[in-house]
Motif scaffolding. Structure first.
Motif, PDB file in Angstrom:
ATOM      1  N   ASP A   1       5.632   4.664 -10.140  1.00 45.88           N
ATOM      2  CA  ASP A   1       5.589   5.873  -9.319  1.00 45.88           C
ATOM      3  C   ASP A   1       6.996   6.311  -8.926  1.00 45.88           C
ATOM      4  O   ASP A   1       7.309   7.499  -8.955  1.00 45.88           O
ATOM      5  CB  ASP A   1       4.752   5.613  -8.063  1.00 45.88           C
ATOM      6  CG  ASP A   1       4.656   6.826  -7.158  1.00 45.88           C
ATOM      7  OD1 ASP A   1       3.947   7.776  -7.536  1.00 45.88           O
ATOM      8  OD2 ASP A   1       5.301   6.835  -6.091  1.00 45.88           O
TER       9      ASP A   1
ATOM     10  N   GLY B   1      -9.309   4.212   0.948  1.00 42.84           N
ATOM     11  CA  GLY B   1      -8.246   4.959   1.597  1.00 42.84           C
ATOM     12  C   GLY B   1      -7.957   4.469   2.988  1.00 42.84           C
ATOM     13  O   GLY B   1      -7.504   5.212   3.842  1.00 42.84           O
TER      14      GLY B   1
ATOM     15  N   LYS C   1       2.168   1.664  -9.056  1.00 37.63           N
ATOM     16  CA  LYS C   1       0.803   1.785  -8.539  1.00 37.63           C
ATOM     17  C   LYS C   1      -0.198   1.217  -9.544  1.00 37.63           C
ATOM     18  O   LYS C   1      -0.119   1.489 -10.743  1.00 37.63           O
ATOM     19  CB  LYS C   1       0.458   3.252  -8.265  1.00 37.63           C
ATOM     20  CG  LYS C   1       1.220   3.858  -7.094  1.00 37.63           C
ATOM     21  CD  LYS C   1       0.744   5.281  -6.813  1.00 37.63           C
ATOM     22  CE  LYS C   1       1.440   5.874  -5.600  1.00 37.63           C
ATOM     23  NZ  LYS C   1       0.969   7.263  -5.329  1.00 37.63           N
TER      24      LYS C   1
ATOM     25  N   THR D   1       0.861  -1.175   0.000  1.00 32.60           N
ATOM     26  CA  THR D   1       0.000   0.000   0.000  1.00 32.60           C
ATOM     27  C   THR D   1       0.900   1.229   0.000  1.00 32.60           C
ATOM     28  O   THR D   1       1.758   1.369   0.870  1.00 32.60           O
ATOM     29  CB  THR D   1      -0.920   0.016   1.233  1.00 32.60           C
ATOM     30  OG1 THR D   1      -1.749  -1.151   1.219  1.00 32.60           O
ATOM     31  CG2 THR D   1      -1.803   1.245   1.229  1.00 32.60           C
TER      32      THR D   1
ATOM     33  N   SER E   1       2.015   5.278   0.197  1.00 31.60           N
ATOM     34  CA  SER E   1       1.821   6.224   1.306  1.00 31.60           C
ATOM     35  C   SER E   1       0.506   6.978   1.207  1.00 31.60           C
ATOM     36  O   SER E   1      -0.027   7.445   2.221  1.00 31.60           O
ATOM     37  CB  SER E   1       2.988   7.217   1.351  1.00 31.60           C
ATOM     38  OG  SER E   1       3.085   7.938   0.131  1.00 31.60           O
ATOM     39  N   ASP E   2      -0.057   7.099  -0.005  1.00 28.86           N
ATOM     40  CA  ASP E   2      -1.340   7.781  -0.167  1.00 28.86           C
ATOM     41  C   ASP E   2      -2.524   6.831  -0.040  1.00 28.86           C
ATOM     42  O   ASP E   2      -3.671   7.213  -0.280  1.00 28.86           O
ATOM     43  CB  ASP E   2      -1.392   8.519  -1.504  1.00 28.86           C
ATOM     44  CG  ASP E   2      -1.283   7.577  -2.704  1.00 28.86           C
ATOM     45  OD1 ASP E   2      -1.166   6.350  -2.496  1.00 28.86           O
ATOM     46  OD2 ASP E   2      -1.300   8.076  -3.850  1.00 28.86           O
ATOM     47  N   GLY E   3      -2.256   5.558   0.339  1.00 35.62           N
ATOM     48  CA  GLY E   3      -3.321   4.583   0.534  1.00 35.62           C
ATOM     49  C   GLY E   3      -3.700   3.800  -0.701  1.00 35.62           C
ATOM     50  O   GLY E   3      -4.569   2.924  -0.640  1.00 35.62           O
ATOM     51  N   SER E   4      -3.069   4.081  -1.831  1.00 33.24           N
ATOM     52  CA  SER E   4      -3.429   3.390  -3.062  1.00 33.24           C
ATOM     53  C   SER E   4      -2.719   2.045  -3.177  1.00 33.24           C
ATOM     54  O   SER E   4      -1.617   1.872  -2.656  1.00 33.24           O
ATOM     55  CB  SER E   4      -3.093   4.256  -4.281  1.00 33.24           C
ATOM     56  OG  SER E   4      -1.702   4.541  -4.323  1.00 33.24           O
TER      57      SER E   4
END
Length: 456
Positions: free
Chosen positions: A232, A375, A246, A198, A200-203
């Motif tokens: 990414d 998220g 991602k 996962t 850092s932005d939850g994706s």
């Protein structure tokens, strides 16, 4: 050969209806139980994945007397190298349940030797890593290192002094294993997916080799298929070989397991640092499942594309197409991502891996799946970097004393980079049909283990 296609919203290492840990128990040898006999001065028995934490604690306590450590698999013991005969140091090691072993070379000695090699012998086709079992630096030269290059390398090693480093020839050629598989495809290259994470932005995302990440920006689960994921961050060459890719669909379910074929999966519970002497398993789309042992830490490899530092050295075989694939333990610890090496799964060879703990810290990701599409927080069992930094046991090398020292920086500017020719596939096509996988796997057509996306 026909292949089962996983729906695009499902991530590569889906476990299906298989009970992952139960299947792993059928596939893999019995795990070593960690136990203590209650006597602080008597060596304990350890699981291999437990020794890095103990070694890291001892390294911080012993200072300059600590000279690396390794796992004695036969006796299930942690051996700690020490310089000098200070009884207090020995007592502290024994109280921790480890075995003290007096050696000649200190951490600083070996670190200085590694720096000299980096300065005077950075020759394509060479590699070196710390071997705490011999308390030396093991230098390896592939078949391309001949003539004046060989003379330079051997003279540099000789100048380091007696008992500091050894050099040997390898029959193969050091290269990244980017072509020949059928797992994930991008820009004409074929690689293997390592572990779902996962970001850092939850994706939802996955880790793979950095040299795959700089070869192509977008990746598909089928040759010439529509992209399903976008690079990414990527680092290669330099301080590692890792990329964060991602998934384009934010609802992708990035399960934390490695499918090892024949309906069996190994649940990945945490990320852990490697220990010299421990048994590890590698899954790749070309050769399937193979096992071996960690032989060195803080390895430096001089690929044709450039120098990569901070890698794990093993005697596990690998072949083109296995790049980025999973290195893990039988009890579900994520250890590394396949980088490159020499040889193949017929004659053997050396294979190098990017430590997972370092990659996770560098890209800011968490091992395992989050609440896809919502998220949510990452899988609490992931332990993304809980053990990062235990690479102190390496005892030498430019990154000795903390694997996560390298973390500073995934070279974002390389992401999706333009290394068009770097490891482009030669379209050998379905090389995995050769088999080569341990335990009777073919490495293909069964959700392709190693955490790879299957092809239609």
């Amino acid at each position: 050969m026909s292949h089962k296609r996983i729906p695009k919203r499902k991530a590569a290492i889906a476990v299906g209806s298989v009970a992952a840990l139960g299947a792993a128990a059928l596939l893999l040898p019995n795990a070593n139980a960690s136990q203590s006999n209650g006597d602080d001065a008597t060596p304990r028995t350890f699981k291999a994945t437990d020794v890095s934490d103990v070694a890291a604690q001892l390294a911080s306590q012993l200072g300059g007397a600590f000279a690396g450590s390794y796992y004695d698999a036969a006796n299930k013991q942690l051996v700690v190298n020490v310089v000098g005969n200070n009884s207090n140091v020995v007592n502290r090691i024994e109280q921790a349940g480890a075995v003290a072993h007096q050696v000649q070379n200190s951490t600083s000695d070996l670190r200085a030797a590694a720096k000299t090699l980096r300065t005077d012998a950075t020759i394509p086709g060479t590699a070196w890593s710390v071997d705490p079992k011999t308390n030396e630096i093991r230098v390896t030269a592939d078949s391309t290192v001949t003539g004046s290059k060989w003379d330079t390398l051997t003279s540099t090693v000789k100048d380091l002094g007696s008992g500091v480093a050894t050099v040997k020839k390898s029959a193969g050629t050091f290269k990244t294993f980017v072509d020949g598989g059928d797992a994930i495809f991008g820009g004409g290259a074929r690689c293997s997916l390592g572990f779902n994470v996962t970001a850092s932005d939850g994706s939802p995302a996955f880790l793979t080799a950095g040299h795959c990440g700089v070869a192509a920006k977008q990746w598909s689960d089928a040759q010439d298929g529509a992209p399903i994921a976008t690079v990414d961050q990527a680092t290669f060459p330099g301080d590692g070989d890792f990329a964060l890719v991602k998934y384009d669909d934010p609802a992708t379910q990035a399960n934390s397991a490695v499918n090892v074929g024949n309906g069996q999966s190994v649940q990945i519970n945490q990320a852990a640092d490697a220990a010299v002497g421990q048994q590890v398993f590698r899954m790749g789309s070309t050769t399937g499942l193979n096992d071996g042992n960690v032989t060195g830490l803080d390895a430096t490899v001089n690929y044709p594309e450039g120098t990569v530092t901070g890698l794990i050295q093993t005697d596990v075989c690998a072949e083109p197409g296995d790049s980025g694939g999973s290195l893990f333990t039988q009890d579900g610890s994520a250890i590394g991502l396949t980088s490159g090496g020499s040889g193949d799964c017929t004659v053997g060879g050396e294979t190098f891996f990017q430590p997972v703990t370092t990659a996770l810290q560098a890209v800011g990701a968490t091992l395992g799946a989050g609440d896809a599409g919502a998220g949510g927080a990452a899988d609490p069992s992931a332990g993304a970097g809980d053990q990062a930094g235990a690479g102190d046991q390496a005892g030498a090398g430019d990154q000795a004393g903390g694997a996560d020292d390298q973390a500073g920086g995934a070279a974002d500017d390389q992401a999706g980079g333009a290394a068009d020719g770097q490891g482009a596939a030669d379209d050998q096509g379905n090389a995995d049909d050769q088999g080569g996988a341990a335990y009777g796997q073919s490495g293909s057509g069964m959700d392709d283990g190693s955490g790879m996306v299957t092809t239609p």
